[in-house]
Design an enzyme around this catalytic site. Structure first.
Site, mmCIF file in Angstrom:
data_model
loop_
_atom_site.group_PDB
_atom_site.id
_atom_site.type_symbol
_atom_site.label_atom_id
_atom_site.label_comp_id
_atom_site.label_asym_id
_atom_site.label_seq_id
_atom_site.Cartn_x
_atom_site.Cartn_y
_atom_site.Cartn_z
ATOM 1 N N LYS A 113 0.861 -1.175 0.000
ATOM 2 C CA LYS A 113 0.000 0.000 0.000
ATOM 3 C C LYS A 113 0.903 1.233 0.000
ATOM 4 C CE LYS A 113 -1.613 2.768 3.029
ATOM 5 N NZ LYS A 113 -1.566 4.032 2.233
ATOM 6 N N GLY B 6 -4.788 5.094 5.121
ATOM 7 C CA GLY B 6 -4.475 4.337 6.326
ATOM 8 C C GLY B 6 -5.690 3.738 7.008
ATOM 9 N N GLY C 136 -4.826 0.447 5.039
ATOM 10 C CA GLY C 136 -3.756 0.203 6.003
ATOM 11 C C GLY C 136 -4.232 -0.553 7.224
ATOM 12 N N GLU D 146 9.687 1.901 10.746
ATOM 13 C CA GLU D 146 10.666 2.982 10.577
ATOM 14 C C GLU D 146 9.872 4.267 10.655
ATOM 15 O OE1 GLU D 146 12.258 6.051 9.233
ATOM 16 O OE2 GLU D 146 12.301 5.074 7.262
ATOM 17 N N CYS E 135 12.869 11.839 7.233
ATOM 18 C CA CYS E 135 12.709 11.460 8.638
ATOM 19 C C CYS E 135 14.011 11.545 9.420
ATOM 20 C CB CYS E 135 12.120 10.059 8.741
ATOM 21 S SG CYS E 135 13.015 8.838 7.757
ATOM 22 N N GLU F 132 8.522 16.784 15.239
ATOM 23 C CA GLU F 132 9.004 16.589 13.877
ATOM 24 C C GLU F 132 8.195 17.485 12.943
ATOM 25 O OE1 GLU F 132 10.292 12.870 11.072
ATOM 26 O OE2 GLU F 132 8.347 12.728 12.050
#
Length: 474
Positions: A172, A205, A209, A247, A281, A381
């Site tokens: 996906k 998602g 997902g 990750e 990232c 982030e």
């Protein structure tokens, strides 16, 4: 307008169970460039059925056969790189040169490193004290969920080792940037990937997902994305006790000591933070600077940010492009607003778009000075071209600040002392540490500590993520 509404399931392009049109937006124009369809749990069921059927034979294929498949994929991919460049430019706004030199070649890096790892891997060996045989076997059917920021990089980093291990899979890709994934599916089909081994279902998602994470027919989930979404994948996967490799996010420290080559180190720090429009990232988004050089480093960082070119992806040059979406642009603006409100000093950039770029999701390259490690811009982030500069006193102070984060994906050190570099690197809680601008090879493990995830990707380490270990005794 590109029409890409079908999914790739069981070696064929098939219509979705229930059509659900979704526009793919060009970040530079804010206009649709393609239409896909979002999938559903029913589409996931079809893909899992195909993958489980294919695993019965593909999981037993000889290593040479899987190596030959990877070699064919590499050859066909190399002939279609210009198409991949264009797909990535359209879907996520990567400038032509950056797509051509950084984004597209990443797949070749992963495919070749995985091929080398496959040929070198020892699949069976005696146990250390004898009496048993230790055997590696493929995990089984794998669900692969990949992000939009390095689209083909993360796809290849998962698909290549899954194929090498003998797994079958359902991919996906991000619904924001699906064009590179659809092109990659064409390449695998042309390479003769057996039906059911590789399947692609587009979706979001909450729809596709979540259905993949919870599906009892999927043995492993490999996910790259935000920490929040990774938590959801883990929660959905828990009832079936499937393996989960993650990750996730990062807020990587970049420690700049006074004995470094200051101008070179600051230029590298700013360029690395802003590369890919800040949408990496592992970007070094917290620049920790020793007190004695702090004022000069801030001035140099501000100047480097002011000199960072922002322009349209259609142009060929060393500039950054837009961020990926209106949602992402708005989030970055909110982060900048919070930084200003908390008292961080703007050394460059700020709110709004760069001059002359009123259409497109362009962000001003921004540097915040006088940041404390408890401020919002040092904790969250941001995923845009925003750098936070934090002063430190001693070496121990730098290490403490660097590790004071929920993340642990990467860390960076700038110093003229090799001894200090090694000493500090050992104390940083991060999966990767880069010294004085060094960059890794494709066979170096990549992954994080703490809330940056678990497991490792790339080369032999990525291959091992998709393997089970069996002990045969007697």
């Amino acid at each position: 307008m590109i029409e890409k509404r079908e999914f790739y399931i069981d070696g064929r392009w098939v219509d979705p169970s229930v059509p659900d049109a979704c526009d793919v937006i060009n970040p530079a124009t804010e206009q649709p460039v393609a239409v896909i369809s979002l999938g559903s749990a029913a589409d996931v069921d079809k893909a899992v059925t195909a993958a489980r059927r294919a695993f019965k034979t593909f999981g037993e294929t000889p290593v040479d056969e899987r190596a030959a498949l990877l070699e064919r994929i590499i050859k066909i991919y190399q002939g279609r790189t210009s198409e991949m460049d264009e797909a990535i430019r359209l879907e996520m706004g990567a400038p032509r040169r950056f797509a051509r030199e950084q984004q597209t070649p990443a797949a070749i890096g992963h495919l070749t490193a995985t091929l080398d790892a496959l040929k070198a891997h020892v699949w069976e060996r005696p146990s250390p004290r004898g009496g048993s045989l230790l055997r590696h076997e493929p995990v089984g059917v794998c669900g692969l969920v990949t992000p939009w920021n390095w689209p083909i990089n993360q796809i290849a980093a998962k698909v290549a080792p899954a194929l090498a291990a003998g797994c079958t899979m359902i991919l996906k890709p991000s619904e924001i940037a699906p064009l590179s994934a659809l092109l990659f599916a064409e390449i695998l089909d042309e390479a003769g990937c057996p039906p059911g081994v590789f399947n692609l279902v587009n979706g979001d998602g909450p729809g596709v997902g979540a259905a993949m994470s919870a599906h009892p027919g999927i043995d492993m989930m490999s996910f790259t994305g935000s920490t929040r979404a990774g938590t959801s994948v883990t929660r959905n996967a828990a009832p079936t006790v499937k393996r989960v490799a993650l990750e996730l996010g990062g807020k990587s420290p970049n420690i700049l000591f006074a004995d470094a080559d200051l101008e070179t180190a600051v230029r590298f720090s700013v360029e690395s933070c802003f590369s890919n429009s800040g949408q990496s990232c592992d970007a070094p988004t917290r620049l920790l600077v020793e007190h004695s050089i702090y004022d000069k480093a801030v001035a140099l960082a501000g100047r480097a940010a002011d000199e960072t070119l922002v322009d349209t992806p259609e142009k060929d040059g060393d500039h950054i492009g837009p961020v990926v979406s209106q949602l992402q642009y708005d989030r970055i603006q909110t982060h900048i607003e919070k930084g200003i409100a908390e008292g961080a000093r703007l050394a460059a950039g700020g709110l709004g778009r760069p001059n002359g770029l009123e259409t497109g999701f362009y962000v001003r390259p921004t540097v915040f000075a006088d940041v404390t490690n408890q401020m919002h811009v040092a904790r969250e982030e941001i995923f845009g071209p925003v750098l936070a500069v934090i002063p430190f006193g001693s070496e121990d102070d730098a290490i403490r600040i660097a590790n004071d984060t929920p993340y642990g994906l990467a860390a960076y050190i700038q110093t003229g002392s090799p001894e200090r570099a090694k000493r500090v690197a050992r104390k940083l809680r991060a999966g990767s540490v880069y010294i004085n601008g060094a960059s890794p090879d494709w066979d170096v493990p990549f992954g994080g500590y703490k809330q940056s995830g678990n497991g490792r990707e790339y080369g032999e380490f990525g291959l091992e993520d998709f393997l089970e270990l069996k002990a045969i005794t007697g």
